[in-house]
Design an enzyme around this catalytic site. Structure first.
Site, short mmCIF file in Angstrom:
data_model
loop_
_atom_site.label_atom_id
_atom_site.label_comp_id
_atom_site.label_asym_id
_atom_site.label_seq_id
_atom_site.Cartn_x
_atom_site.Cartn_y
_atom_site.Cartn_z
N LYS A 173 -93.14 12.38 -66.51
CA LYS A 173 -92.16 13.36 -66.06
C LYS A 173 -92.61 14.74 -66.51
O LYS A 173 -92.69 15.02 -67.71
CB LYS A 173 -90.77 13.04 -66.63
CG LYS A 173 -90.13 11.82 -65.99
CD LYS A 173 -88.86 11.40 -66.71
CE LYS A 173 -87.72 12.37 -66.53
NZ LYS A 173 -86.45 11.84 -67.09
N GLU A 205 -85.46 11.32 -81.16
CA GLU A 205 -85.78 10.59 -79.93
C GLU A 205 -86.17 9.15 -80.24
O GLU A 205 -85.90 8.24 -79.46
CB GLU A 205 -86.89 11.29 -79.16
CG GLU A 205 -86.48 12.60 -78.48
CD GLU A 205 -85.67 12.38 -77.20
OE1 GLU A 205 -85.40 11.22 -76.83
OE2 GLU A 205 -85.31 13.39 -76.56
N ARG A 218 -103.21 20.06 -55.20
CA ARG A 218 -102.42 18.85 -54.90
C ARG A 218 -102.61 17.74 -55.93
O ARG A 218 -102.30 16.58 -55.66
CB ARG A 218 -102.72 18.33 -53.49
CG ARG A 218 -102.34 19.32 -52.39
CD ARG A 218 -102.41 18.65 -51.02
NE ARG A 218 -102.00 19.58 -49.98
CZ ARG A 218 -102.84 20.35 -49.30
NH1 ARG A 218 -104.15 20.30 -49.55
NH2 ARG A 218 -102.40 21.15 -48.36
N HIS A 276 -78.27 18.27 -73.40
CA HIS A 276 -78.89 19.32 -72.59
C HIS A 276 -77.93 20.49 -72.37
O HIS A 276 -78.35 21.65 -72.35
CB HIS A 276 -79.34 18.77 -71.24
CG HIS A 276 -80.72 18.22 -71.23
ND1 HIS A 276 -81.23 17.47 -70.19
CD2 HIS A 276 -81.73 18.30 -72.14
CE1 HIS A 276 -82.48 17.12 -70.46
NE2 HIS A 276 -82.80 17.61 -71.64
N ARG A 299 -84.72 3.37 -66.11
CA ARG A 299 -85.23 4.50 -66.89
C ARG A 299 -84.12 5.48 -67.28
O ARG A 299 -84.29 6.28 -68.20
CB ARG A 299 -86.34 5.21 -66.11
CG ARG A 299 -87.10 6.23 -66.95
CD ARG A 299 -88.39 6.66 -66.30
NE ARG A 299 -89.05 7.70 -67.07
CZ ARG A 299 -90.23 8.21 -66.79
NH1 ARG A 299 -90.91 7.76 -65.75
NH2 ARG A 299 -90.77 9.15 -67.53
N LYS A 348 -90.78 2.81 -74.60
CA LYS A 348 -90.90 3.75 -73.49
C LYS A 348 -91.84 3.21 -72.42
O LYS A 348 -91.57 3.27 -71.22
CB LYS A 348 -91.41 5.09 -74.02
CG LYS A 348 -91.62 6.20 -72.98
CD LYS A 348 -90.30 6.77 -72.49
CE LYS A 348 -90.48 7.93 -71.55
NZ LYS A 348 -90.84 9.19 -72.21
N HIS A 359 -84.49 20.68 -79.44
CA HIS A 359 -84.11 19.68 -78.44
C HIS A 359 -83.56 18.40 -79.07
O HIS A 359 -82.49 17.90 -78.69
CB HIS A 359 -85.32 19.34 -77.57
CG HIS A 359 -85.09 18.19 -76.63
ND1 HIS A 359 -84.31 18.30 -75.50
CD2 HIS A 359 -85.50 16.89 -76.68
CE1 HIS A 359 -84.27 17.13 -74.88
NE2 HIS A 359 -84.98 16.26 -75.57
N HIS A 371 -78.53 12.85 -73.65
CA HIS A 371 -79.06 14.04 -72.99
C HIS A 371 -78.05 14.76 -72.11
O HIS A 371 -78.18 15.97 -71.88
CB HIS A 371 -80.30 13.68 -72.17
CG HIS A 371 -81.52 13.42 -73.00
ND1 HIS A 371 -81.59 12.38 -73.89
CD2 HIS A 371 -82.72 14.06 -73.09
CE1 HIS A 371 -82.78 12.40 -74.49
NE2 HIS A 371 -83.48 13.40 -74.03
N GLU A 395 -87.34 6.77 -62.34
CA GLU A 395 -85.95 6.90 -62.78
C GLU A 395 -84.95 6.59 -61.67
O GLU A 395 -84.03 7.35 -61.39
CB GLU A 395 -85.69 8.31 -63.34
CG GLU A 395 -84.49 8.37 -64.26
CD GLU A 395 -84.38 9.69 -64.99
OE1 GLU A 395 -83.30 10.27 -64.96
OE2 GLU A 395 -85.37 10.14 -65.60
N ASN A 424 -82.01 8.56 -71.06
CA ASN A 424 -81.24 9.81 -71.09
C ASN A 424 -80.08 9.74 -72.07
O ASN A 424 -79.25 10.67 -72.11
CB ASN A 424 -80.71 10.13 -69.69
CG ASN A 424 -81.82 10.47 -68.72
OD1 ASN A 424 -82.81 11.09 -69.07
ND2 ASN A 424 -81.66 10.03 -67.46
#
Length: 337
Positions: free
Chosen positions: A135, A177, A113, A236, A225, A211, A249, A232, A221, A229
């Site tokens: 993330k 990025e 956990r 993506h 936030r 960031k 990427h 993306h 997000e 993206n």
């Protein structure tokens, strides 16, 4: 340089310093069992430097590449932690790029956990972006990052010296990025890409500072936030359609940003930077194929997706676009304003 991501009880320090990998004890409690997770392409030199500073550490390696962000590799790492009798008081150190951070972080978030997780990014992409923010995720089939969690590291150690072993293509892939970050929040960062010599340390520092501030305001997000993206949504989709054997990427994000840069002069300026970074052109894509992946993206709603548009460096506009309007963008193509 030291920064702090202020998230209450989840706050953590970021160290950006040449040679920082040689004194990790400054930020990491190494007097416990440590699982060092890394891929098989990270040089032994960096791994051994970290291992030698730990009292009780073992190394787990996995095959490099996006393909390792899968259930099988996730299960394998969990099984190895259990075999090593790792406890809740022990910790994971990730050494590598974005795949390593995503995979190791998700293992840390779910083993017993949740156990402590430290990130030592060794690629430009992870140093300017993915190592900060918490993330963590794995892919499911061709759907990127669709299974994951928010699990903040206990510390991030960024050492620009470890980038010396990267290829020219990998460096430029990561710089995309940072350029993305500048376009949405920091015009000075965009200017840095037009200097005669790229100041990598300054680019990393400014990127991470942006960031950090965004994550502090919106950890999970729910609003701000989402600006991170930028590029993306379509990026993506291209990544899923063509695979990382074809494009990296950052290269896909670069392609995706072109569809949402709203000013022709700015787009021309960015294309000149792309040329300097030897980035590939947008391929002849199938609109239906890209729309399939966009519709199944984790950021999509039932029939729309929130996209980021940029009119001028350092500014942005969040807009909820229907799939029909996204399709129109794809039909128009990336090189039209």
């Amino acid at each position: 340089m030291q920064m702090t991501v202020h998230l209450g009880e989840n706050s953590y320090p970021i160290t950006i310093e040449k040679g920082a990998i040689h004194h990790i004890q400054d930020t990491i409690d190494t007097h416990r069992k440590m699982a060092i997770i890394t891929d098989d392409q990270v040089p032994d030199t960096w791994v051994q430097i970290v291992k030698d500073q730990c009292e009780n550490a073992f190394v787990l390696r996995f095959p490099a590449g996006e393909g390792s962000k899968c259930f099988a590799q996730y299960e394998s790492l969990l099984d190895q932690l259990a075999t090593q009798e790792m406890t809740r008081k022990d910790a994971i150190i990730a050494i590598g790029g974005g795949v390593t951070g995503d995979l190791s972080g998700f293992v840390a978030a779910s083993y017993m956990r949740g156990i402590d997780f430290y990130n030592i990014p060794t690629t430009v992409l992870s140093q300017v972006d993915s190592s900060v923010g918490g993330k963590v995720a794995i892919d499911m089939g061709s759907y990127k990052n669709i299974v994951g969690a928010f699990w903040q590291p206990k510390a991030v150690i960024i050492d620009p010296d470890v980038l010396t072993t990267l290829s020219h293509r990998q460096v430029n892939n990561g710089l995309v990025e940072a350029l993305k970050t500048g376009l949405i929040q920091d015009p000075v960062l965009v200017d840095l890409f037009e200097q005669d010599t790229l100041d990598l340390s300054q680019i990393i520092t400014r990127s991470i500072d942006v960031k950090r501030k965004v994550v502090e305001k919106d950890e999970k997000e729910e609003g701000l936030r989402k600006i991170l993206n930028f590029g993306h949504t379509i990026g993506h989709a291209i990544e899923s359609a063509y695979g990382l054997d074809t494009y990296l990427h950052g290269e896909c994000v670069a392609m995706g940003m072109l569809f949402f840069i709203e000013d022709k002069a700015l787009k021309d300026r960015i294309l000149r930077i792309y040329e300097r970074l030897d980035l590939p052109k947008v391929p002849d894509y199938s609109i239906d194929q890209l729309m399939h992946y966009i519709a199944h993206d984790k950021k999509s709603n039932r029939d729309s997706v929130t996209v980021v548009k940029v009119q001028s460096p350092g500014s942005y506009n969040l807009e909820n676009l229907s799939f029909d309007k996204i399709r129109c963008r794809l039909e128009r193509g990336p090189y039209e304003e």
